[in-house]
Scaffold this active site. Structure first.
Site, PDB file in Angstrom:
ATOM      1  N   THR A 146       1.328  54.816 -75.669  1.00 13.47           N
ATOM      2  CA  THR A 146       2.132  53.882 -76.476  1.00 13.47           C
ATOM      3  C   THR A 146       1.364  52.593 -76.755  1.00 13.47           C
ATOM      4  O   THR A 146       1.478  52.030 -77.832  1.00 13.47           O
ATOM      5  CB  THR A 146       3.449  53.530 -75.752  1.00 13.47           C
ATOM      6  OG1 THR A 146       3.148  53.187 -74.410  1.00 13.47           O
ATOM      7  CG2 THR A 146       4.393  54.682 -75.775  1.00 13.47           C
ATOM      8  N   THR A 147       0.567  52.132 -75.775  1.00 13.38           N
ATOM      9  CA  THR A 147      -0.200  50.897 -75.979  1.00 13.38           C
ATOM     10  C   THR A 147      -1.337  51.149 -76.966  1.00 13.38           C
ATOM     11  O   THR A 147      -1.545  50.372 -77.899  1.00 13.38           O
ATOM     12  CB  THR A 147      -0.773  50.401 -74.630  1.00 13.38           C
ATOM     13  OG1 THR A 147       0.272  50.398 -73.673  1.00 13.38           O
ATOM     14  CG2 THR A 147      -1.322  49.006 -74.753  1.00 13.38           C
TER      15      THR A 147
ATOM     16  N   ASP B  83       6.260  59.570 -67.264  1.00 16.87           N
ATOM     17  CA  ASP B  83       4.948  59.655 -67.922  1.00 16.87           C
ATOM     18  C   ASP B  83       4.117  60.809 -67.384  1.00 16.87           C
ATOM     19  O   ASP B  83       3.469  61.531 -68.136  1.00 16.87           O
ATOM     20  CB  ASP B  83       4.161  58.352 -67.718  1.00 16.87           C
ATOM     21  CG  ASP B  83       4.497  57.350 -68.803  1.00 16.87           C
ATOM     22  OD1 ASP B  83       5.403  57.670 -69.582  1.00 16.87           O
ATOM     23  OD2 ASP B  83       3.887  56.283 -68.857  1.00 16.87           O
TER      24      ASP B  83
ATOM     25  N   ASP C   1       3.832  48.540 -69.090  1.00 14.41           N
ATOM     26  CA  ASP C   1       4.070  49.680 -69.979  1.00 14.41           C
ATOM     27  C   ASP C   1       4.352  49.128 -71.384  1.00 14.41           C
ATOM     28  O   ASP C   1       5.350  48.458 -71.601  1.00 14.41           O
ATOM     29  CB  ASP C   1       5.268  50.485 -69.454  1.00 14.41           C
ATOM     30  CG  ASP C   1       5.564  51.704 -70.317  1.00 14.41           C
ATOM     31  OD1 ASP C   1       4.954  51.818 -71.392  1.00 14.41           O
ATOM     32  OD2 ASP C   1       6.404  52.525 -69.924  1.00 14.41           O
TER      33      ASP C   1
END
Length: 522
Positions: free
Chosen positions: A93-94, A359, A60
């Site tokens: 987020t990545t 998530d 994550d």
């Protein structure tokens, strides 16, 4: 010749101009490179050692960046970026870090050619507007009441996560949980606050399949008088208080002088009468459960249990708010302000096991709030990139080049997906660019598991529109922010209050100080 003028103190360090731009871009690229390999279902894992010597293994992006301790200010702002994305939409987020890193990487060439950062930023913002317009065009609306579609969607969004091996379990939990707390705001809008109203309670033991979603609130408290108070009440009347049900203690020390023995009795009687008065006011409304955030004395407990009322004390503020939402009660500050409308007729409150995944709930929330989908597997980025490349020919002036570079930067996402699958990146990207060149078949992307070029619509690889739009906005805005920094002054000491002594130990540690070991006070 003019003599040298010193404006800044010796302890201050100042960097300016293109040196700062290059340093910021390098730092941002370094952060992006750390988590680049964690994108997609075939992502690599990162092993992190935390301060206490424990090991964290995760893919994550946000969790990895949270654990990192960075020195460079630009790198720190990149980490804030993923945190913002996590709080806003809970996913992507990545992608947001990779995209921001790529945007800065392509800007470096223009900085070298002495383009003004404002020109680059203007072009980037224009590209962002057009990218969102493309997303609007290719987005498809879905029916949020169709459970099968929703489940498939959540599964595709959390397919990259570790829990995807448990099949539908997590998606089921997330969908149920977000459905329960959703509120219709009218005009087709829904508000789903998963931070306030959904709580994940992790209880060790048992199977993962035992996880359930409770239509109610779970609190880790017992009744005050076990044995005397009921634990299971069907359809109770619930009263929520934000005040202590005990005799008020004086703010500061109070001395009372008692001359006769009877006075002592009078004093105690006053306390008892005060508490009895409180309880009478409460019992007037015939509640079955009384819950307070503050203390509750033994005497009040006695009066309440005698009337057959169950009481719970010292509850967290957040839990009290959740109960208020669940049963429609109003939290009251003083018993004498109670009204009939403040009492909540509850749904059955069950205390059961509940675990689930943040998530997946974010994905479900995003879709319930804005039921639109865009293609996943890098297809949306490729479509945006192809459309922007076509548009760039119609842009006049110097802004054309940074605009075109931004169009190319969007390809970072599908390129990284292909890299992580271990396929030939150049061939895959060339084939994809060929298929997207005319901007028509927007649904051609990469299957994250095999690296093959597929129709993502058939494979059911989707992304929520909210997440994608937020990723583009956050990435480009932060890239512009970092490009507009042209001066870094470091080594600023804290200002002292006038009249206070100078601190004995230096505030700013230079390389020379590093050898002088100083014992830091606890």
């Amino acid at each position: 010749m003019q003599s040298q003028v010193l404006v800044l103190k010796d302890s201050l360090k100042r960097e300016s101009g293109s040196k700062v731009h290059h340093a910021n871009i390098q730092a941002s690229k370094a952060v992006a490179d750390i988590i680049r390999t964690t994108l997609g279902p075939r992502s690599m894992l990162k092993m992190l050692l935390d301060a206490s010597g424990g090991i964290v293994v995760t893919n994550d992006g946000n969790a990895i960046l949270r654990e990192l301790d960075l020195a460079h200010p630009a790198a720190k702002s990149m980490i804030e970026l993923s945190r913002t994305q996590d709080e806003e939409v809970g996913d992507g987020t990545t992608s947001v870090i990779i995209l921001a890193g790529e945007m800065l990487h392509v800007a470096e060439a223009f900085i070298d050619q002495h383009f003004h950062p404002t020109v680059i930023c203007r072009a980037y913002n224009k590209a962002l507007e057009d990218a969102i317009a493309v997303l609007d065009k290719i987005a498809m609306t879905i029916d949020v009441t169709d459970r099968a579609t929703m489940l498939g969607l959540i599964k595709s969004c959390i397919g990259t996560k570790f829990t995807s091996q448990f099949g539908d379990l997590i998606a089921d939990l997330a969908l149920d949980a977000t459905r329960i707390v959703g509120v219709d705001l009218g005009q087709g809008l829904r508000e789903v606050d998963i931070k306030k109203y959904i709580k994940v309670e992790k209880i060790p033991g048992g199977q993962l399949e035992d996880s359930v979603v409770l239509k109610g609130v779970m609190i880790n408290k017992d009744v005050i008088a076990p044995g005397k108070m009921r634990r299971k009440i069907v359809n109770p009347r619930i009263m929520l208080l934000d005040c202590p049900l005990e005799y008020k203690k004086g703010e500061n020390q109070t001395n009372a002088e008692l001359l006769k023995e009877e006075d002592w009795g009078v004093l105690l009687k006053l306390e008892e009468e005060y508490i009895e008065g409180l309880c009478v006011q409460i019992l007037k409304f015939k509640p079955d459960v009384v819950i307070t955030e503050k203390g509750l004395s033994d005497l009040a407990c006695h009066y309440l249990s005698k009337a057959g009322v169950t009481a719970i004390r010292r509850l967290r503020k957040t839990d009290n708010n959740r109960i208020a939402k669940a049963c429609g009660a109003v939290i009251v500050n003083r018993p004498d302000e109670l009204q009939e409308s403040d009492i909540g007729p509850s749904k059955d409150m069950l205390n059961e096991v509940e675990r689930n995944l943040q998530d997946a709930m974010s994905v479900a929330r995003n879709i319930l709030k804005n039921p639109k989908l865009v293609p996943g597997g890098g297809a949306a980025e490729l479509t945006v990139s192809a459309t922007l490349k076509q548009k760039s020919s119609s842009i006049e002036g110097i802004e054309k080049w940074p605009y075109e570079a931004a169009a190319v930067a969007f390809e970072a996402i599908p390129r990284t997906l292909a890299q992580n699958c271990g396929v030939n990146v150049i061939r895959t990207m060339t084939a994809l660019q060929g298929k997207h060149a005319n901007g028509e078949n927007a649904w051609i992307g990469i299957d994250g598991n095999t690296g093959a070029i597929t129709d993502v619509k058939e494979k059911k690889i989707w992304d929520a529109y909210n997440v994608k739009a937020q990723t583009f906005k956050t990435a480009i805005e932060s890239a512009c922010l970092l490009l507009r920094i042209d001066d870094i002054v470091s080594g600023i000491k804290k200002k002292q209050a006038p009249g206070s002594k100078a601190p004995s130990k230096p505030q700013v540690e230079t390389e020379g100080d590093a050898d002088n070991e100083q014992i830091i006070p606890e």
